[in-house]
Design a protein around this motif. Structure first.
Motif, PDB file in Angstrom:
ATOM      1  N   VAL A   1      -3.900  19.507  -4.893  1.00 46.09           N
ATOM      2  CA  VAL A   1      -3.265  20.139  -3.724  1.00 46.09           C
ATOM      3  C   VAL A   1      -4.106  19.949  -2.467  1.00 46.09           C
ATOM      4  CG1 VAL A   1      -2.568  22.348  -2.697  1.00 46.09           C
ATOM      5  CG2 VAL A   1      -1.988  21.816  -5.081  1.00 46.09           C
ATOM      6  N   TYR A   2      -5.399  20.177  -2.562  1.00 46.68           N
ATOM      7  CA  TYR A   2      -6.242  20.219  -1.368  1.00 46.68           C
ATOM      8  C   TYR A   2      -6.982  18.911  -1.079  1.00 46.68           C
ATOM      9  CZ  TYR A   2      -5.335  25.222  -1.766  1.00 46.68           C
ATOM     10  OH  TYR A   2      -4.736  26.445  -1.847  1.00 46.68           O
ATOM     11  N   GLN A   3      -6.801  17.888  -1.918  1.00 48.01           N
ATOM     12  CA  GLN A   3      -7.452  16.594  -1.668  1.00 48.01           C
ATOM     13  C   GLN A   3      -6.781  15.906  -0.475  1.00 48.01           C
ATOM     14  OE1 GLN A   3     -10.086  15.229  -3.478  1.00 48.01           O
ATOM     15  NE2 GLN A   3     -10.134  13.568  -2.002  1.00 48.01           N
ATOM     16  N   PRO A   4      -7.493  15.619   0.595  1.00 49.84           N
ATOM     17  CA  PRO A   4      -6.862  14.977   1.759  1.00 49.84           C
ATOM     18  C   PRO A   4      -6.358  13.581   1.406  1.00 49.84           C
ATOM     19  CG  PRO A   4      -9.074  15.795   2.300  1.00 49.84           C
ATOM     20  CD  PRO A   4      -8.936  15.878   0.814  1.00 49.84           C
ATOM     21  N   GLY A   5      -5.189  13.240   1.973  1.00 49.60           N
ATOM     22  CA  GLY A   5      -4.647  11.899   1.791  1.00 49.60           C
ATOM     23  C   GLY A   5      -3.696  11.750   0.625  1.00 49.60           C
ATOM     24  N   ASN A   6      -3.560  12.781  -0.207  1.00 52.30           N
ATOM     25  CA  ASN A   6      -2.626  12.701  -1.337  1.00 52.30           C
ATOM     26  C   ASN A   6      -1.188  12.764  -0.819  1.00 52.30           C
ATOM     27  OD1 ASN A   6      -4.598  12.470  -3.226  1.00 52.30           O
ATOM     28  ND2 ASN A   6      -4.543  14.612  -3.894  1.00 52.30           N
ATOM     29  N   PRO A   7      -0.261  11.991  -1.419  1.00 50.86           N
ATOM     30  CA  PRO A   7       1.141  12.033  -0.979  1.00 50.86           C
ATOM     31  C   PRO A   7       1.732  13.429  -1.155  1.00 50.86           C
ATOM     32  CG  PRO A   7       0.736  10.117  -2.368  1.00 50.86           C
ATOM     33  CD  PRO A   7      -0.481  10.985  -2.462  1.00 50.86           C
ATOM     34  N   GLU A   8       2.580  13.826  -0.179  1.00 48.79           N
ATOM     35  CA  GLU A   8       3.123  15.182  -0.183  1.00 48.79           C
ATOM     36  C   GLU A   8       4.024  15.430  -1.385  1.00 48.79           C
ATOM     37  OE1 GLU A   8       3.836  19.041   0.769  1.00 48.79           O
ATOM     38  OE2 GLU A   8       2.274  17.694   1.523  1.00 48.79           O
ATOM     39  N   THR A   9       4.712  14.366  -1.866  1.00 50.79           N
ATOM     40  CA  THR A   9       5.602  14.549  -3.028  1.00 50.79           C
ATOM     41  C   THR A   9       4.800  14.990  -4.252  1.00 50.79           C
ATOM     42  OG1 THR A   9       5.380  12.163  -3.357  1.00 50.79           O
ATOM     43  CG2 THR A   9       7.372  12.938  -2.268  1.00 50.79           C
ATOM     44  N   ILE A  10       3.619  14.383  -4.444  1.00 49.02           N
ATOM     45  CA  ILE A  10       2.755  14.742  -5.589  1.00 49.02           C
ATOM     46  C   ILE A  10       2.145  16.122  -5.364  1.00 49.02           C
ATOM     47  CG2 ILE A  10       0.603  14.122  -6.763  1.00 49.02           C
ATOM     48  CD1 ILE A  10       1.374  11.179  -6.262  1.00 49.02           C
ATOM     49  N   VAL A  11       1.687  16.368  -4.127  1.00 50.47           N
ATOM     50  CA  VAL A  11       1.054  17.656  -3.799  1.00 50.47           C
ATOM     51  C   VAL A  11       2.033  18.800  -3.994  1.00 50.47           C
ATOM     52  CG1 VAL A  11       0.032  18.996  -1.909  1.00 50.47           C
ATOM     53  CG2 VAL A  11      -0.609  16.610  -2.200  1.00 50.47           C
ATOM     54  N   SER A  12       3.318  18.559  -3.649  1.00 48.10           N
ATOM     55  CA  SER A  12       4.330  19.615  -3.750  1.00 48.10           C
ATOM     56  C   SER A  12       4.503  20.073  -5.202  1.00 48.10           C
ATOM     57  CB  SER A  12       5.659  19.091  -3.190  1.00 48.10           C
ATOM     58  OG  SER A  12       6.653  20.066  -3.297  1.00 48.10           O
ATOM     59  N   VAL A  13       4.506  19.094  -6.116  1.00 46.03           N
ATOM     60  CA  VAL A  13       4.637  19.432  -7.555  1.00 46.03           C
ATOM     61  C   VAL A  13       3.417  20.241  -8.008  1.00 46.03           C
ATOM     62  CG1 VAL A  13       4.787  18.487  -9.883  1.00 46.03           C
ATOM     63  CG2 VAL A  13       6.064  17.418  -8.008  1.00 46.03           C
ATOM     64  N   ALA A  14       2.235  19.782  -7.630  1.00 42.77           N
ATOM     65  CA  ALA A  14       1.005  20.493  -8.012  1.00 42.77           C
ATOM     66  C   ALA A  14       0.996  21.895  -7.430  1.00 42.77           C
ATOM     67  CB  ALA A  14      -0.210  19.712  -7.523  1.00 42.77           C
TER      68      ALA A  14
ATOM     69  N   SER B   1      -8.184   5.470  -7.871  1.00 40.81           N
ATOM     70  CA  SER B   1      -8.206   6.940  -7.764  1.00 40.81           C
ATOM     71  C   SER B   1      -6.787   7.413  -7.498  1.00 40.81           C
ATOM     72  CB  SER B   1      -9.133   7.370  -6.622  1.00 40.81           C
ATOM     73  OG  SER B   1      -8.729   6.757  -5.420  1.00 40.81           O
ATOM     74  N   CYS B   2      -5.967   7.344  -8.531  1.00 40.54           N
ATOM     75  CA  CYS B   2      -4.533   7.572  -8.407  1.00 40.54           C
ATOM     76  C   CYS B   2      -4.229   9.068  -8.459  1.00 40.54           C
ATOM     77  CB  CYS B   2      -3.812   6.839  -9.542  1.00 40.54           C
ATOM     78  SG  CYS B   2      -2.047   7.105  -9.535  1.00 40.54           S
ATOM     79  N   PRO B   3      -3.645   9.647  -7.392  1.00 45.74           N
ATOM     80  CA  PRO B   3      -3.360  11.083  -7.387  1.00 45.74           C
ATOM     81  C   PRO B   3      -2.327  11.490  -8.439  1.00 45.74           C
ATOM     82  CG  PRO B   3      -2.480  10.028  -5.403  1.00 45.74           C
ATOM     83  CD  PRO B   3      -3.302   9.019  -6.095  1.00 45.74           C
ATOM     84  N   LEU B   4      -1.401  10.551  -8.773  1.00 46.27           N
ATOM     85  CA  LEU B   4      -0.385  10.883  -9.784  1.00 46.27           C
ATOM     86  C   LEU B   4      -1.043  11.060 -11.151  1.00 46.27           C
ATOM     87  CD1 LEU B   4       2.529  11.307 -10.612  1.00 46.27           C
ATOM     88  CD2 LEU B   4       2.811   8.818 -10.781  1.00 46.27           C
ATOM     89  N   ALA B   5      -2.026  10.226 -11.457  1.00 41.81           N
ATOM     90  CA  ALA B   5      -2.730  10.362 -12.740  1.00 41.81           C
ATOM     91  C   ALA B   5      -3.452  11.696 -12.803  1.00 41.81           C
ATOM     92  CB  ALA B   5      -3.718   9.210 -12.907  1.00 41.81           C
TER      93      ALA B   5
ATOM     94  N   ALA C   1       0.818  -1.222   0.000  1.00 41.42           N
ATOM     95  CA  ALA C   1       0.000   0.000   0.000  1.00 41.42           C
ATOM     96  C   ALA C   1       0.845   1.261   0.000  1.00 41.42           C
ATOM     97  CB  ALA C   1      -0.911   0.001   1.233  1.00 41.42           C
ATOM     98  N   GLY C   2       2.184   1.104   0.091  1.00 44.85           N
ATOM     99  CA  GLY C   2       3.058   2.278   0.049  1.00 44.85           C
ATOM    100  C   GLY C   2       3.169   3.004   1.377  1.00 44.85           C
ATOM    101  N   CYS C   3       2.894   2.333   2.473  1.00 45.89           N
ATOM    102  CA  CYS C   3       3.010   2.984   3.793  1.00 45.89           C
ATOM    103  C   CYS C   3       4.475   3.098   4.176  1.00 45.89           C
ATOM    104  CB  CYS C   3       2.271   2.164   4.849  1.00 45.89           C
ATOM    105  SG  CYS C   3       0.523   1.957   4.489  1.00 45.89           S
ATOM    106  N   HIS C   4       4.784   4.106   4.986  1.00 49.55           N
ATOM    107  CA  HIS C   4       6.173   4.286   5.437  1.00 49.55           C
ATOM    108  C   HIS C   4       6.181   5.075   6.739  1.00 49.55           C
ATOM    109  CE1 HIS C   4       5.829   8.354   3.783  1.00 49.55           C
ATOM    110  NE2 HIS C   4       5.305   7.779   2.705  1.00 49.55           N
ATOM    111  N   MET C   5       7.377   5.249   7.311  1.00 48.14           N
ATOM    112  CA  MET C   5       7.523   5.843   8.645  1.00 48.14           C
ATOM    113  C   MET C   5       7.156   7.315   8.684  1.00 48.14           C
ATOM    114  SD  MET C   5      10.907   4.124  10.353  1.00 48.14           S
ATOM    115  CE  MET C   5      10.489   4.697  11.987  1.00 48.14           C
ATOM    116  N   LEU C   6       7.342   8.013   7.577  1.00 48.94           N
ATOM    117  CA  LEU C   6       7.002   9.438   7.573  1.00 48.94           C
ATOM    118  C   LEU C   6       5.500   9.648   7.745  1.00 48.94           C
ATOM    119  CD1 LEU C   6       9.355  10.893   4.817  1.00 48.94           C
ATOM    120  CD2 LEU C   6       9.593  11.057   7.288  1.00 48.94           C
ATOM    121  N   GLU C   7       4.701   8.667   7.309  1.00 53.42           N
ATOM    122  CA  GLU C   7       3.247   8.765   7.478  1.00 53.42           C
ATOM    123  C   GLU C   7       2.833   8.426   8.905  1.00 53.42           C
ATOM    124  OE1 GLU C   7       1.270   6.247   4.722  1.00 53.42           O
ATOM    125  OE2 GLU C   7       1.585   7.546   3.000  1.00 53.42           O
TER     126      GLU C   7
END
Length: 1515
Positions: A1459-1472, A1429-1433, A1193-1199
């Motif tokens: 940007v404002y969709q809750p739960g989107n990864p910060e790396t993707i949100v930062s680019v947007a 519902s892929c945020p990168l797409a 699921a892509g979980c990690h320690m930063l989350e």
């Protein structure tokens, strides 16, 4: 100006003055004076106006001018008096006195009231100016010039006159005359009498006249202070000291400023030896005296001398120091020998012997006839214990002053302590004490010594008590006298007197005082059985002295009597802390701990005592009792071996106690109790070492068996009976004989001996009953013995039980025994009634419930099992335990009842199997020779999967039945034993056990067949199974055997034969086991048709929930074989929906989701968590599954720092460090974390772990016997993962070396070869040169060798992309997408689509004018969004919209959604956020820019904030 005009002007002046127009008045007056210079009124008005205008000199001149004109006119004199009164100048006071004198002359014949006012003013003036002679003359003149019947003012004037006279000591005659004159004028006024009385008191001369005044004043006013004081002085003269103290104290409360009265009070207090009170009175006298002059100085000297005398009587160092200071203040003290003698005593009290001796010598030389000189010498000798010299000195003092009681007292004390002769005959001392008591009846210490004499010498307790009581009445602080009076009163049996003394003291005592009284009264209450009052009094005693260890000890006894054990324990501990030598306190503390059941603590405390005093019998007894109680507790918990150890220690301590005190009956009784307590224990466990002294031997220890120990107990009871023939001991001895008989019956001894013991038991119990026929315990014991089968006197037993019930109504034991008697004789209804009564009396009593259970079992009631279960819940008992276990095993053996409500309730809901196993384990511990119990225990252990315990139980059952006549039971036991050995994996031993029995029964043959199979002896197993097939009766048994044979054929790689056998099973009456085997065979051989058909049949036959997990696992495997990935997950989900409380199903779902539905990996992690909650023991496997799902699921320690793949896999490894798969997952988790930290521009935290983890996995796979394919796959994956990690961290040479090493061991490994090419290619790509076509062709060939690898095609696409071969890259991505679709890989499809979209977007961003690429971006992202519902797409679509630069609002909307969709990864949100900020600045939308910047700050987006600074600066 005419006369008329003058009058008018004067009238105008008067009006102006009235209106306070003083200047106007002056004008009018001056106008008058111009006409008439000697106009009296004009000058008076000028004086008045000038005074008001603050012109005193002009006013004075005007008034004097008027006086010159008319000296006998009042107005000018009055004005001048007013002027002088207002003036602050001191030089006018003399003139004012002259003015007052003139006014008195003028008023004398006229206004008497004004005359009196002026007279008072003149007195006041003289008083202020201290012109006392003039003052007195003025007073006298004022008083004598008054009317014959004066008013209140005159009376007040007289009072002032008398008060003034009282201040002048030399005017006593005038004072007496004035007082008498005022008394004559005012016979009802007490004031002159009070002054006169105070005058007489102060003068110190108490004449008849003075006494008459006192009496007259008290007649006039009984509450008059001076009168009461006078009466007190009179009492003092008459030697009525207590009345004097009372009256003087009362009088001084009303009239406190009388130094002489305070002196008289101090003198009276000294006479009754209230020394401290006398000191306080002297201090009050000195305070009232103020600064003494003249006669007052004499009073000061007297008071200081009296104070010093009182301080010396106090007799402590501080008081002596204060006495010396007081004597130093006496004027001319050195010339007074009495004062010198007092100073000498003060030095003596202070310990300054040299100074005291010096004063004594000087006094003897200068005043040899002074009694005080010789007395001081006597005090010095007495303090130095020079009693002969002290005797001479005190005799000399008495010769000169025989009436001094103190001299006689000290002479008596000298004789008391003088020498041996006087000690033997204390007659001289008695004579002097009696004289002292006669001279001073208030001298309490003399009465104390008289008490000592009468108590210790004369032996007259009554007279001694009287003397002590008198001493204590005189001095309430004399604890010695008070204590002695109380003790003697108690000895004389006069408790009322003792209590009255104590009550009197305690009522008056303040907090923290009168310790002795509180202590004595507390001890009295303790002796008389009033512990609460004792506690209160002893607490009060401790407030006075918290360090008194004896008092703490007594308080502990009081608490103990009251039942407050915890506080009693604290008190005893406190006592022993304060005085470690108090052995009794330590002993009582241990005894309280013993009462509280803290036996280990009590033992430690008793041992602490024995370290100090080895032969302290109470401690030895206490230790024995503690160990006996621990033994009984261990027996209650069926810990028999521990109980035997405790019994051995108890016997040792009791024996040691009897060595020191063989005459104590209770010690022998306790020895008997300890020996008899082994009666419940198995004889094999009883081997107790006993001290030789107990057995009549000199030294050493001897080992005793159970029978010997019981006999020893009987002898101990006999010894106790010789010392004290109590009925309880007869009862104990009778029970001991009964226990001996019980033991001998169990081991099969000669019946004659058993009969003899039972007869003795019966006679002992009859003796006990005869001695005490009202004791229900004795009757009950007699009934038990009479009802035993060897005696069988049921009539006597019934009679005894009934008598026991009659003796004690609430007698649950007797009712239960009566019920057992009726049950044994077949009277079931009567037994039921008796048990019912017992239950009503005490519902928690176990044995009556066992009785009801036995009745239910006899009549075949459905409640039997419930009743037996209830007995095990109440407590442990052998009958209840075996009964319950029997019913549980019987129910389990009936396989047809599994779905009945009765089974579900009795077995499942009531947790019957573990409950029965626990109680039966205790039963077999107590009864190690019961074969049936061990058989049942083995059966229950098998159900609980306790294989080792089951084997041990079956082995014991078989060993017990080995020599029995019932060979059938023995064979069954051996087969059970063999079966359990086989389950334990001990196949050799199992075969040996099976072959030792005749294998004619089906179960035995099948058992040995299974043992052969597990041992690997397949041919022998086949023969055994074939033999079993020939004896099998039911079709189901035959089907099972055929299934087993099919498994053996498969083991021999005879797949067709195995399949034939399984088909043969399914044709007749297919069993679920055969269908499962057939389905499994299809799965193993990848035969989807066979597996599907078998599964279909299996689902028809198996519907229960018992095998839901196995059914679900097989169905999922079949769906996976068919390629129905969605069906795999749905099958498990459907099973969970029906069985949500099954942890195995949740765990299975968690395991299958990453394999077949990776898009639902978060759900898989949740399923794993639920499985862990439902079954904590499954943590090893479940935590591994959770970690894998979280990785997917892509979980990690930063989350989430606490719940992430790395944390969970670490927990799994800690639980099971031998699982190689867990170490492989740890490698993946570390790689994922490193990737995340790289994306976030931080350094990897877990480097250089690759080779370590690869080695660990290899080591763990080598330790475990796992399938070869599984090991190979796991190791290959770990190697590839390690190479990938090394490559991504830039360690290309190490990665290449690892690839080469792997290819050497396995040259035909396409994945490794591909990785080698990827590493080599990366090195070429880092040089930023174009790759030759030959290399590109080689890379394409390498990928073709791994043509089914999605990742391989994606990597080749990246290589083409780096070489600007965009069409080639597109084709590779399309190939990877095609492969992922064929393989059903959701991850592969999603990643291929996203990579394809990113390739096309990169070309679009380069502004290549080709409509193919934008449409490709749109197509790929749309397909990706269909999958998830892929945020990168969504980001890629938004960037395409941004790049097209058309539809600004739509561009903003799409970027904002990312940007404002809750739960989107910060790396993707930062680019947007980066692109949205540029878009908003291009549109100058500052309001939305502020919102976006706040969002960037909240999420710590540094890049966006830096861009904002640049854009705002350029804007």
């Amino acid at each position: 100006m005419s006369n008329k005009e003058v009058k008018a002007a004067l009238k105008s002046a008067r009006e102006a003055i009235r209106n306070k127009e003083y200047k106007e008045a002056l004008k009018h007056c001056k106008a008058v004076l111009k006409q008439e210079k000697n106009n009296y009124n004009a000058w008076v008005f000028i004086g008045l106006a000038a005074a008001e205008l603050e012109q005193p000199d002009q006013a004075k001149g005007a008034y004097k001018k008027a006086i010159e004109l008319e000296p006998n006119q009042l107005l000018a004199w009055q004005g001048l008096a007013n002027l002088y009164e207002k003036s602050n100048q001191t030089d006018v006071k003399g003139d004012l006195a002259d003015v007052y004198q003139k006014l008195l002359e003028l008023y004398e014949s006229g206004d008497k009231q004004k005359w009196c006012d002026v007279c008072n003013k003149l007195v006041e003036l003289y008083h202020q100016e201290k012109k006392y002679l003039e003052l007195l003359t003025a007073f006298e003149h004022a008083v004598n010039s008054a009317d014959t019947v004066p008013g209140e003012d005159h009376q007040n004037l007289y009072k002032d006159f008398i008060q003034c006279l009282s201040k002048f000591p030399h005017e006593t005659a005038r004072l007496e005359k004035a007082c008498n004159d005022m008394m004559a004028l005012y016979p009802t006024v007490s004031y002159p009498l009070e002054v006169l009385c105070l005058h007489f008191i102060q003068s110190g001369t108490l004449s008849e006249e003075a006494l008459h005044c006192f009496s007259r004043l008290l007649e006039m006013d009984a509450s008059s202070g001076p009168g009461i004081i006078g009466f007190g002085v009179k009492c003092l003269q008459e030697k009525k000291y207590k009345e004097a103290v009372k009256s003087l104290t009362e009088g001084l409360q009303k009239t406190s400023q009388c130094p002489a009265a305070w002196h008289y009070l101090a003198e009276a207090q000294l006479k009754i030896h209230k020394h401290r009170d006398a000191v306080l009175s002297c201090n009050q006298a000195l305070q009232a005296l103020g600064t003494p002059e003249g006669p007052s100085l004499r009073w000061k000297n007297l008071i200081l001398q009296l104070k010093a005398e009182a301080l010396i009587k106090i007799a402590d160092v501080d008081a002596a120091e204060e006495a010396i200071k007081a004597l130093e203040q006496i004027v001319d003290a050195s010339s007074d020998p009495v004062v010198l003698a007092i100073r000498g005593q003060a030095y003596l009290n202070k310990g300054l012997m040299d100074q005291a001796s010096k004063i004594s010598q000087e006094l003897l030389l200068s005043h040899p006839d002074l009694a005080e000189s010789h007395a001081l010498e006597g005090f010095i000798h007495y303090s130095q214990k020079n009693y002969e010299q002290a005797e001479r000195s005190f005799l000399n003092a008495i010769e000169r002053k025989a009436e001094t009681a103190e001299y006689h007292q000290y002479l008596g004390l000298t004789y008391w302590f003088m020498s041996d002769e006087t000690k033997k005959d204390k007659g001289k001392a008695l004579t002097q004490f009696l004289k002292a008591a006669k001279l001073d009846s208030y001298l309490g210490s003399v009465f104390c010594y008289l008490g000592n004499y009468y108590r210790d010498i004369a032996g007259d307790k009554s007279r001694a008590r009287g003397c002590y009581k008198k001493a204590f009445e005189l001095d309430g602080t004399d604890e010695e006298s008070g204590t002695a009076a109380v003790d003697l009163s108690v000895e004389l049996g006069d408790m009322d007197t003792a209590l009255s003394i104590l009550n009197e003291v305690t009522e008056k005592a303040s907090t923290g005082t009168a310790k002795w009284a509180w202590l004595h009264r507390g001890l009295y209450y303790l002796r008389t059985g009033q512990p609460s009052q004792a506690v209160a009094d002893l607490q009060a005693a401790l407030r006075a002295d918290p360090k008194d260890s004896n008092c703490w000890e007594s308080l502990g006894e009081a608490y103990l009597s009251r039942g407050s054990y915890s506080t009693a324990l604290k008190s005893f501990r406190k006592a022993s802390e304060l005085n470690p030598g108090l052995v009794y306190s330590i002993y009582r503390a241990a005894a309280v701990e013993q009462i509280l059941g803290k036996y280990e603590n009590a033992i430690a405390t008793y041992e602490q005592i024995l370290k100090k005093t080895e032969d302290y019998v109470p401690a030895l007894k206490g230790l024995g009792e503690c160990y006996l109680m621990l033994a009984r507790s261990a027996l209650d918990n069926y810990l028999d071996r521990k109980a035997v150890d405790y019994i051995e220690q108890a016997l040792e301590f009791f024996t040691r106690a009897t060595k020191h005190r063989p005459d104590v009956s209770c010690l022998w009784k306790l020895l008997g109790d300890t020996c008899t307590s082994v009666h419940v224990i198995s004889p094999t466990k009883v081997n107790v070492q006993v001290l030789g002294s107990l057995l009549g031997k000199n030294a050493g220890k001897q080992m005793l068996k159970k029978s010997e120990l019981l006999r020893l107990g009987g002898r101990c009871y006999g010894r106790a009976l010789k010392l004290m023939p109590l009925p309880s001991l007869w009862c104990d001895l009778g029970i001991n004989y009964y226990r001996q008989a019980e033991h001998f019956t169990a081991v099969g001894t000669d019946m004659n001996e058993i009969s003899e013991l039972l007869e003795k038991s019966l006679q002992c119990l009859k003796k006990a009953v005869r001695l005490d026929s009202k004791n229900h315990l004795y009757w009950n014991a007699l009934g038990v013995v009479a009802s035993c089968s060897a005696i069988g006197n049921y009539a006597l037993a019934q009679h005894s039980f009934i008598k026991s019930v009659q003796a004690e109504q609430i007698n649950v034991v007797a009712w239960t025994n009566l019920g057992v008697l009726y049950l044994a004789t077949g009277n079931i209804e009567q037994a039921h009634e008796a048990f019912k009564v017992a239950q009503s009396l005490e519902p928690s009593y176990l044995l009556c419930w066992i009785g009801q259970a036995l009745i239910a079992e006899t009549v075949g009631s459905y409640d039997t099992m419930d009743l037996f279960r209830h007995t095990t819940e109440l407590s442990m008992h052998t009958e209840g335990a075996k009964g319950y276990a029997h019913w549980v095993c019987s129910t389990l053996q009936d396989k047809s009842n599994r779905n009945t409500e009765l089974y579900l309730y009795n077995i499942v809901q009531m947790n019957a199997i573990p409950a029965a196993q626990v109680v039966l384990s205790k039963y077999t511990e107590r009864n190690p020779d019961d074969a049936s119990a061990f058989t049942m225990l083995g059966y229950l252990n098998e159900y609980l999967h306790l294989k080792k315990q089951a084997t041990d139980a079956y082995e014991r059952a078989a060993s017990l039945l080995k020599n029995s006549e019932d060979t059938e039971k023995y064979n069954t036991a051996m087969q059970n034993y063999g079966r359990s050995l086989c389950a334990l994996g001990q196949c050799d031993k199992a075969i040996e056990v099976y072959t030792s029995t005749p294998l004619t029964e089906f179960d035995g043959i099948v058992g040995i067949a299974l043992a052969y199979f597990k041992k690997g002896l397949l041919q022998e197993s086949i023969k055994a199974y074939e033999k079993a097939l020939s004896v099998a009766e039911s079709e189901q048994d035959k089907a099972h055997i055929l299934t087993a044979l099919a498994i053996i054929e498969y083991k021999q790689n005879k797949v067709d034969a195995a399949k034939t056998l399984l088909f043969k099973c399914s044709l007749k009456e297919p069993s679920t086991e055969s269908l499962k085997a057939l389905c499994t065979l299809g799965l193993v051989k990848q035969d989807a048709t066979l597996a599907t058909a078998a599964l279909k049949e299996l689902l028809k036959h198996e519907k229960g929930d018992d095998t839901i997990y196995e059914r679900c696992l097989i169905a999922s495997a079949v769906y996976a074989l068919q390629g129905r990935n969605v069906g795999v997950q749905r099958e498990v989900s459907k099973a969970i929906h029906s069985n949500p409380d099954n942890p195995a199903l949740w765990s299975l779902l968690s395991r299958l989701v990453p394999l077949y539905a990776s898009q639902k990996a978060k759900g898989g992690a949740v399923a794993g968590n639920i499985a862990h909650v439902l079954d904590v023991n499954s943590g090893k496997e479940v935590l591994l599954n959770i970690a894998v799902n979280q990785l997917a699921a892509g979980c990690h320690m930063l989350e989430d720092e606490k719940n992430n793949p790395l944390k969970n896999i670490q927990k799994a490894i800690r639980l099971c460090p031998d699982n190689p798969a867990a170490w492989a997952v740890l490698m993946a988790a570390c790689h994922a974390e490193n990737t995340v930290v790289c994306l976030n521009n931080t350094q990897p935290k877990r480097t250089d772990l690759e080779m370590t983890l690869v080695s660990t996995v290899s080591a763990k796979t080598g330790e475990k016997s796992l399938p070869h394919n599984y090991i190979r796959t796991l190791e290959d994956w770990c190697l590839c993962q390690a190479i990938t990690s090394l490559e991504e961290t830039g360690k290309l040479s190490e990665a290449e070396a690892l690839c080469t090493k792997g290819l050497k061991s396995c040259p035909e490994h396409p994945a490794l070869f591909l990785l080698l090419r990827q590493v080599q290619c990366k090195q070429l790509l880092q040089s930023h040169k174009e790759l030759p076509d030959t290399i590109l062709e080689e890379l394409h060939k390498t990928v073709m060798t791994s043509s089914t690898s999605v990742a391989a095609w994606q990597w080749l696409a990246k290589v083409y992309q780096s070489q600007r071969m965009m069409v080639g890259a597109e084709m590779c991505y399309r190939k990877s997408l095609q492969l992922a679709s064929q393989q059903g890989s959701w991850n592969g499809k999603l990643s291929s689509l996203l990579r394809l979209a990113m390739l096309a977007l990169e070309i679009c961003m380069a502004n290549v004018s080709n409509e193919h690429w934008p449409s490709l971006v749109q197509e790929a992202t749309t397909e990706a969004l269909k999958l998830s519902s892929c945020p990168l797409a969504a980001l890629l679509q938004a960037l395409l919209q941004y790049n097209r630069k058309m539809g600004a609002r739509e561009t903003r909307r799409m970027l904002e959604r990312v940007v404002y969709q809750p739960g989107n990864p910060e790396t993707i949100v930062s680019v947007a956020r980066w692109y949205l900020l540029q878009h908003l600045y291009a549109k100058d939308d500052y309001e939305l820019i502020d919102v976006l910047i706040e969002n960037a700050k909240a999420n710590g987006d540094v890049r966006a904030l830096e861009l904002n600074e640049k854009l705002s600066a350029s804007a």
